[in-house]
Design an enzyme around this catalytic site. Structure first.
Site, PDB file in Angstrom:
ATOM      1  N   ASP A 241     -16.850   7.217  17.311  1.00  0.00           N
ATOM      2  CA  ASP A 241     -15.920   7.029  18.439  1.00  0.00           C
ATOM      3  C   ASP A 241     -16.068   8.191  19.423  1.00  0.00           C
ATOM      4  O   ASP A 241     -16.117   7.993  20.643  1.00  0.00           O
ATOM      5  CB  ASP A 241     -14.460   6.964  17.957  1.00  0.00           C
ATOM      6  CG  ASP A 241     -14.158   5.681  17.195  1.00  0.00           C
ATOM      7  OD1 ASP A 241     -14.939   4.722  17.291  1.00  0.00           O
ATOM      8  OD2 ASP A 241     -13.115   5.654  16.493  1.00  0.00           O
ATOM      9  N   GLU A 364     -26.167   5.121  19.300  1.00  0.00           N
ATOM     10  CA  GLU A 364     -24.737   5.227  18.972  1.00  0.00           C
ATOM     11  C   GLU A 364     -24.009   3.880  19.127  1.00  0.00           C
ATOM     12  O   GLU A 364     -22.863   3.804  19.540  1.00  0.00           O
ATOM     13  CB  GLU A 364     -24.084   6.364  19.752  1.00  0.00           C
ATOM     14  CG  GLU A 364     -24.810   7.682  19.465  1.00  0.00           C
ATOM     15  CD  GLU A 364     -23.986   8.915  19.639  1.00  0.00           C
ATOM     16  OE1 GLU A 364     -22.763   8.849  19.498  1.00  0.00           O
ATOM     17  OE2 GLU A 364     -24.603   9.961  19.901  1.00  0.00           O
TER      18      GLU A 364
HETATM   19  N1  CAA Z   1     -12.563   4.895  12.796  1.00  0.00           N
HETATM   20  C1  CAA Z   1     -12.220   5.075  11.489  1.00  0.00           C
HETATM   21  N2  CAA Z   1     -12.531   4.164  10.523  1.00  0.00           N
HETATM   22  C2  CAA Z   1     -13.168   3.045  10.917  1.00  0.00           C
HETATM   23  C3  CAA Z   1     -13.523   2.799  12.267  1.00  0.00           C
HETATM   24  C4  CAA Z   1     -13.207   3.789  13.214  1.00  0.00           C
HETATM   25  N3  CAA Z   1     -13.532   3.633  14.503  1.00  0.00           N
HETATM   26  N4  CAA Z   1     -14.165   1.617  12.333  1.00  0.00           N
HETATM   27  C5  CAA Z   1     -14.193   1.116  11.085  1.00  0.00           C
HETATM   28  N5  CAA Z   1     -13.579   1.984  10.239  1.00  0.00           N
HETATM   29  C6  CAA Z   1     -13.349   1.818   8.797  1.00  0.00           C
HETATM   30  C7  CAA Z   1     -12.574   0.547   8.507  1.00  0.00           C
HETATM   31  O1  CAA Z   1     -11.196   0.778   8.649  1.00  0.00           O
HETATM   32  C8  CAA Z   1     -12.991   0.257   7.091  1.00  0.00           C
HETATM   33  O2  CAA Z   1     -12.298   1.164   6.259  1.00  0.00           O
HETATM   34  P1  CAA Z   1     -11.787   0.761   4.778  1.00  0.00           P
HETATM   35  O3  CAA Z   1     -12.984   0.940   3.896  1.00  0.00           O
HETATM   36  O4  CAA Z   1     -10.725   1.747   4.487  1.00  0.00           O
HETATM   37  O5  CAA Z   1     -11.310  -0.662   4.826  1.00  0.00           O
HETATM   38  C9  CAA Z   1     -14.460   0.682   7.057  1.00  0.00           C
HETATM   39  O6  CAA Z   1     -14.610   1.646   8.128  1.00  0.00           O
HETATM   40  C10 CAA Z   1     -15.425  -0.479   7.274  1.00  0.00           C
HETATM   41  O7  CAA Z   1     -15.147  -1.025   8.550  1.00  0.00           O
HETATM   42  P2  CAA Z   1     -15.723  -2.416   9.021  1.00  0.00           P
HETATM   43  O8  CAA Z   1     -15.381  -3.446   7.985  1.00  0.00           O
HETATM   44  O9  CAA Z   1     -15.289  -2.643  10.422  1.00  0.00           O
HETATM   45  O10 CAA Z   1     -17.300  -2.174   8.925  1.00  0.00           O
HETATM   46  P3  CAA Z   1     -18.515  -3.121   9.335  1.00  0.00           P
HETATM   47  O11 CAA Z   1     -19.530  -3.058   8.266  1.00  0.00           O
HETATM   48  O12 CAA Z   1     -18.023  -4.468   9.783  1.00  0.00           O
HETATM   49  O13 CAA Z   1     -19.179  -2.333  10.581  1.00  0.00           O
HETATM   50  C11 CAA Z   1     -19.583  -1.838  12.893  1.00  0.00           C
HETATM   51  C12 CAA Z   1     -18.563  -2.125  11.771  1.00  0.00           C
HETATM   52  C13 CAA Z   1     -18.728  -1.567  14.100  1.00  0.00           C
HETATM   53  C14 CAA Z   1     -20.525  -2.992  13.118  1.00  0.00           C
HETATM   54  C15 CAA Z   1     -20.396  -0.570  12.497  1.00  0.00           C
HETATM   55  O14 CAA Z   1     -21.320  -0.837  11.473  1.00  0.00           O
HETATM   56  C16 CAA Z   1     -21.113   0.031  13.676  1.00  0.00           C
HETATM   57  O15 CAA Z   1     -20.531   0.770  14.464  1.00  0.00           O
HETATM   58  N6  CAA Z   1     -22.449  -0.231  13.791  1.00  0.00           N
HETATM   59  C17 CAA Z   1     -23.264   0.480  14.762  1.00  0.00           C
HETATM   60  C18 CAA Z   1     -23.812   1.721  14.114  1.00  0.00           C
HETATM   61  C19 CAA Z   1     -24.192   2.749  15.117  1.00  0.00           C
HETATM   62  O16 CAA Z   1     -23.554   2.970  16.130  1.00  0.00           O
HETATM   63  N7  CAA Z   1     -25.268   3.452  14.790  1.00  0.00           N
HETATM   64  C20 CAA Z   1     -25.732   4.538  15.601  1.00  0.00           C
HETATM   65  C21 CAA Z   1     -26.176   5.659  14.700  1.00  0.00           C
HETATM   66  S1  CAA Z   1     -26.302   7.273  15.418  1.00  0.00           S
HETATM   67  C22 CAA Z   1     -27.572   7.204  16.517  1.00  0.00           C
HETATM   68  O17 CAA Z   1     -27.609   6.374  17.354  1.00  0.00           O
HETATM   69  C23 CAA Z   1     -28.679   8.200  16.479  1.00  0.00           C
HETATM   70  C24 CAA Z   1     -28.287   9.514  16.923  1.00  0.00           C
HETATM   71  O18 CAA Z   1     -28.621  10.510  16.282  1.00  0.00           O
HETATM   72  C25 CAA Z   1     -27.584   9.681  18.197  1.00  0.00           C
END
Ligand code: CAA
Length: 380
Positions: A241, A364
């Site tokens: 976030d 991200e």
């Molecule tokens: N803040 C806190 N907790 C969160 C949250 C948030 N924003 N979003 C989800 N969670 C928690 C949920 O509450 C849940 O917690 P519990 O286990 O307690 O129930 C847990 O995380 C799982 O949440 P979801 O069921 O929503 O998870 P999901 O498998 O459906 O995935 C998603 C959600 C949004 C698709 C996520 O996988 C995602 O953001 N994917 C993209 C990944 C990404 O951005 N990767 C970039 C990597 S970094 C990079 O780019 C390289 C670099 O070095 C810059």
């Protein structure tokens, strides 16, 4: 409601602007060509306190917030997006979770070094089969006495080639559902078993290093766990976030650079016996660029403001990144179009802006992941 920056924010922005204009802009081309950042620039950023911007003062940082960081990131990215992402990842994906979730021992061990820039940080979440579906990661950490043994391969690690410390996400409970059995570990670069693998040859932000990180029986102590055992996934998401606000600020900076270049060229370039800026076709592009940049900046500042107050910001961060990254790409495309054939050569920095803008819709969380986060929060 107050849209004016207070004096502290203004002074910080002006300092970053001055550094970006006088020092950084002149190095951006070399960063891109050399596929490396000038160590002298990294050192200067340390002297200005940029590596420790959001690290509390008691650990040697400036103790500032996400809004301060967003203002600085916009200015740095306006001059050089490779430097911008390096700074963003270090502050928002590494220093921030360490500050928020780290034990006192971990904070004392790492935050002062991160604050000075003596050590840069990297965030290792993605793997070959877990990009958008981050919870599908397969790297494992197996408990062996008091230690954890890490195995796996991380991909797309920004700062991988220059970082001295890595936050590594690994599966600690293979029997748990996907997101439930993951833990975050703080790993020193010099830990036996950790090696830096392939350096990616990228389309843009070529001055920033992006690498594989290989973990082969890499042993760390239990004190290396960041946050709680098996609660690494929510930690990774909360961290993203903040990171997404940083990338939104990056996109605003790139878009502003596109507008600045377009205004300059529209005044200089003569066609049909007049500057091309006289033509409405050009004026409308400039107007649309400017309105969108202002909107993207406001969304970014709002998300940062929410996060600084500890308020829910996942939707706002994704909205900011979604809008700002798409607008940056649109601005880069229009900017190149305004520059015509010249913009398509590397005589102008416009082609670099065009290449650098592209990644803001990818890392991200790709654009559709931002939409998914927003839609889930709307639908409940
Ligand atoms: N803040 C806190 N907790 C969160 C949250 C948030 N924003 N979003 C989800 N969670 C928690 C949920 O509450 C849940 O917690 P519990 O286990 O307690 O129930 C847990 O995380 C799982 O949440 P979801 O069921 O929503 O998870 P999901 O498998 O459906 O995935 C998603 C959600 C949004 C698709 C996520 O996988 C995602 O953001 N994917 C993209 C990944 C990404 O951005 N990767 C970039 C990597 S970094 C990079 O780019 C390289 C670099 O070095 C810059």
């Amino acid at each position: 409601m107050d849209f004016e920056l207070d004096e502290d924010l203004r002074m910080l922005r002006d300092m970053a602007r001055d550094f970006a204009d006088k020092e950084l802009a002149a190095r951006a081309r070399a960063h891109d060509k050399d596929e490396a950042l000038d160590p002298a620039i990294l050192a200067q950023m340390g002297e200005l306190g940029l590596w420790g911007l959001t690290i509390p003062e008691e650990y040697g940082g400036a103790g500032l917030g996400n809004l301060h960081l967003a203002l600085v990131l916009e200015e740095i990215n306006r001059a050089c997006a490779s430097t911008g992402v390096t700074l963003s990842v270090h502050n928002s994906l590494v220093a921030a979770p360490l500050r928020k979730f780290g034990s006192e021992e971990l904070k004392r061990a790492w935050l002062p070094k991160l604050a000075s820039g003596a050590v840069l940080g990297a965030y290792c979440l993605s793997e070959a089969n877990s990009g958008s579906d981050a919870a599908a990661l397969r790297a494992q950490a197996r408990k062996d006495g008091d230690q954890w043994v890490l195995n796996g391969t991380k991909l797309w690690v920004t700062n991988g080639g220059i970082a001295g410390m890595f936050i590594v996400y690994a599966r600690t409970d293979p029997s748990a559902p996907k997101a439930k059995g993951i833990t975050a570990f703080v790993v020193d670069r010099n830990t036996p078993g950790l090696t830096v693998g392939k350096h990616e040859k990228k389309t843009g932000i070529r001055g920033s290093t992006t690498t594989e990180i290989l973990l082969d029986n890499c042993r760390v102590g239990a004190q290396s766990i960041l946050g709680e055992l098996n609660r690494g996934f929510p930690l990774a998401m909360d961290t993203l976030d903040g990171g997404r606000i940083g990338i939104a600020a990056q996109a605003v900076g790139i878009a502003q650079a596109c507008l600045d270049a377009s205004i300059k060229y529209s005044k200089e370039r003569q066609q049909f016996n007049q500057p091309i800026g006289n033509f409405q076709a050009i004026q409308w592009k400039l107007a649309d660029m400017s309105a969108g940049i202002e909107a993207a900046r406001m969304l970014t500042h709002k998300a940062a403001w929410l996060r600084d107050r500890g308020l829910p910001c996942a939707r706002a961060a994704s909205q900011a990144k979604l809008f700002a990254s798409r607008h940056a790409n649109w601005c880069a495309d229009e900017c190149l179009q305004i520059h015509g054939g010249a913009g398509y050569t590397d005589d102008f920095h416009v082609e670099r802006l065009f290449r650098d803008a592209r990644i803001t819709e990818i890392y991200e969380g790709v654009t559709d992941i931002q939409r998914l986060v927003i839609a889930r929060s709307l639908l409940g």
